[in-house]
Design an enzyme around this catalytic site. Structure first.
Site, short mmCIF file in Angstrom:
data_model
loop_
_atom_site.label_atom_id
_atom_site.label_comp_id
_atom_site.label_asym_id
_atom_site.label_seq_id
_atom_site.Cartn_x
_atom_site.Cartn_y
_atom_site.Cartn_z
N ASP A 14 0.82 -1.22 0.00
CA ASP A 14 0.00 0.00 0.00
C ASP A 14 0.85 1.26 0.00
O ASP A 14 0.66 2.16 0.83
CB ASP A 14 -0.94 0.02 1.21
CG ASP A 14 -1.72 -1.28 1.37
OD1 ASP A 14 -2.14 -1.84 0.35
OD2 ASP A 14 -1.90 -1.73 2.52
N GLU A 187 -11.38 1.11 -3.10
CA GLU A 187 -10.66 1.46 -1.88
C GLU A 187 -9.39 2.21 -2.27
O GLU A 187 -9.15 2.52 -3.44
CB GLU A 187 -10.31 0.20 -1.09
CG GLU A 187 -9.46 -0.79 -1.88
CD GLU A 187 -9.21 -2.11 -1.15
OE1 GLU A 187 -9.37 -2.14 0.08
OE2 GLU A 187 -8.86 -3.09 -1.82
#
Length: 562
Positions: A14, A187
């Site tokens: 991420d 997301e």
């Protein structure tokens, strides 16, 4: 120079990338591992150094009791108004209808801190990021969670204005700006303003082999005003099963001083057993989700495109204005525990290393035996990431177990339900022995297996230290022991490394977001605090590819099987 992907090997997922003057910074997720949020720095995007772990005190992060793969999800790093801003999420629930979480904000004038006391922002959803608009206004952009069983749980991307005078959100300004595509699971949003238009980068498809990144844009920040990039997605490996890099998607965009553009993304490098199809299963990602960087160009219509196609490339042209950055050749580590503070590469679970664990310094690490390796609260374990497919790790330990309930040794660990170790314990005859055990899926806390049982290796009387070693060889790994540090004996147990992969864990547990670790642990669930003393730890990388002559190479291939 060329960027060779992944640039951050082993569990570094991420990525949130920014540039401050001539230096690039990447912040990555750490989940239940402590300290929270790793930040790497580089001036050339090729060579990266770990410069800080941000959330290093309980005031900033206390994850005691958090489930595996809870904790820090997708931190967002930004720079504005002369300081660094970090938004981070502490997720307390991973399974079921709810994702109880809290988003926090901390700031610092220097990347290495000190970082300010956390400000509680909200709990609307995870993957929150902070957008600093050109007019000085700031907005929180985030995935939005919906627990209701008759709605999809990923309820679009919400934007909420942030008031810098009160350092609080303005909930009345909240609106859904993007609902995602029919791939669902939208997301990881990051918002940018480029050439007068707002560009939203968001991940979809879940962080597995269907993962992808899409781009949408709008001339305003009005509700549902964003239009998706045509001929997308922007980045995915769903339709490139033979690529060396897989799962690319969730990430962030950055420009260079010279006006070039790059995108940092999570990625994975799965492998297959010789007996398996190369595409089903697509593979086992024992190094977890790593960080890759792709070059980006803009088409005539003003949309960003990944150079080389949406599958990305293993080798990428470095920025033309790159400044050579010195960094270690690999991630090997030798620690003789002479410092009173643990090396930056060590992690603990959920809480920082403290006197409750034991102590370090004066040439040894002392670990006080506490809970078992399935414990969410009190666990004396320090570990570091697997960052290569081939490595050796060893240690030297002194331990006098009280009973079979006390154990200490060397572990390969993914989470509470997927791990193995070689350790010293007591048998029913009162002898100190060496055992190898594994815990793996099948139920929530895993299924435990003692491999040596009645054939556990008896430690000779008068032996002060035992040496342990693990040899990881991509698809499998083994354990060895020695009574003098020179003559080694391999335990006749070959373990499947796939058990320590995201892709194996997801079969039995909903949190599968980290990667394999190797480390040191002491257990004494009898409650008598039996203490183990570790003299040193050595982690030696051998490369990412084994050659026919038995040596190891760092060369990567554009193909998973080339």
């Amino acid at each position: 120079m060329q960027i060779q992907n992944p640039v951050l090997p082993g569990f570094n997922s991420d990525p949130s990338i920014i540039r401050v003057e001539d230096t690039y910074y990447i912040a990555t997720s750490t989940f239940e591992w402590y300290p929270g949020v790793r930040i790497h720095a580089s001036k050339d995007m090729v060579h990266w150094n770990l410069v800080t772990n941000v959330l290093d005190r309980l005031e900033l992060l206390d994850m005691k009791g958090n489930p595996s793969s809870g904790g820090i999800w997708a931190p967002d790093l930004s720079y504005a108004d002369g300081k660094f801003w970090l938004i981070y999420t502490d997720v307390k629930i991973t399974d079921g209808a709810f994702k109880d979480m809290t988003n926090y904000l901390t700031t610092a004038e220097n990347i290495e801190g000190p970082w300010s006391a956390p400000i509680r922002v909200n709990g609307v959803g995870f993957d929150a990021s902070l957008f600093h608009d050109e007019d000085g206004r700031k907005y929180l952009v985030q995935q939005t969670w919906d627990h209701r069983e008759y709605h999809h749980p990923f309820d679009g991307i919400t934007l909420t204005e942030f008031d810098t005078d009160t350092m609080k959100l303005k909930p009345e300004t909240a609106r859904t700006i993007f609902e995602g595509t029919d791939v669902k699971l939208v997301e990881g949003p990051h918002l940018y303003k480029i050439n007068g238009e707002y560009y939203l980068f968001a991940a979809e498809g879940g962080t597995v082999f269907t993962h992808q990144e899409v781009v949408a844009r709008s001339k305003s920040l009005d509700e549902k005003s964003f239009v998706v990039e045509p001929d997308g997605p922007f980045l995915t490996n769903f339709d490139t099963p033979y690529s060396y890099l897989q799962k690319q998607g969730h990430g962030a965009l950055v420009d260079t001083p010279g006006g070039e553009w790059y995108y940092a993304s999570l990625t994975a490098r799965p492998w297959n057993h010789d007996t398996e199809s190369s595409t089903d299963p697509r593979g086992w990602s024992t190094l977890g989700r790593e960080t890759s960087i792709q070059k980006v160009e803009w088409d005539e219509a003003g949309w960003p495109r990944v150079v080389g196609g949406h599958g990305g490339q293993t080798f990428v042209e470095a920025p033309k204005d790159a400044i050579l950055t010195e960094a270690p050749a690999d991630h090997s580590q030798h620690d003789e525990f002479t410092d009173a503070k643990l090396d930056m590469n060590w992690n603990t679970l959920r809480v920082p290393f403290s006197d409750e664990f034991g102590s370090t310094g004066d040439g040894s690490l002392k670990l006080i035996g506490r809970g078992s390796l399935v414990n969410y609260h009190d666990l004396s374990l320090i570990a570091r990431r697997w960052q290569a497919f081939y490595f050796d790790a060893e240690t030297k330990v002194k331990f006098d177990p009280f009973s079979y309930q006390s154990m200490a040794g060397l572990t390969n660990y993914y989470n509470h339900s997927h791990w193995s170790w070689i350790f010293i314990t007591k048998n029913d005859d009162g002898q100190s022995v060496i055992e190898v055990a594994e815990n793996k899926g099948g139920q929530r806390n895993g299924t435990y297996t003692s491999y040596l049982k009645d054939d556990a290796i008896v430690i000779p009387e008068g032996t002060e230290y035992v040496w342990f070693k693990t040899k990881v060889r991509k698809e499998s790994y083994t354990y060895e022991y020695s009574f003098n540090g020179t003559d080694w004996t391999e335990v006749p147990v070959v373990l499947d490394a796939a058990v320590l992969s995201d892709d194996y864990v997801v079969q039995s547990y909903g949190g599968f977001f980290t990667g394999a670790y190797v480390g040191l642990a002491a257990v004494d669930y009898s409650g008598y605090d039996t203490t183990a003393e570790f003299d040193y730890f050595d982690y030696k990388e051998l490369g990412d590819k084994q050659l026919e002559d038995g040596s190891y190479s760092w060369e990567a291939s554009e193909s998973r099987f080339g």
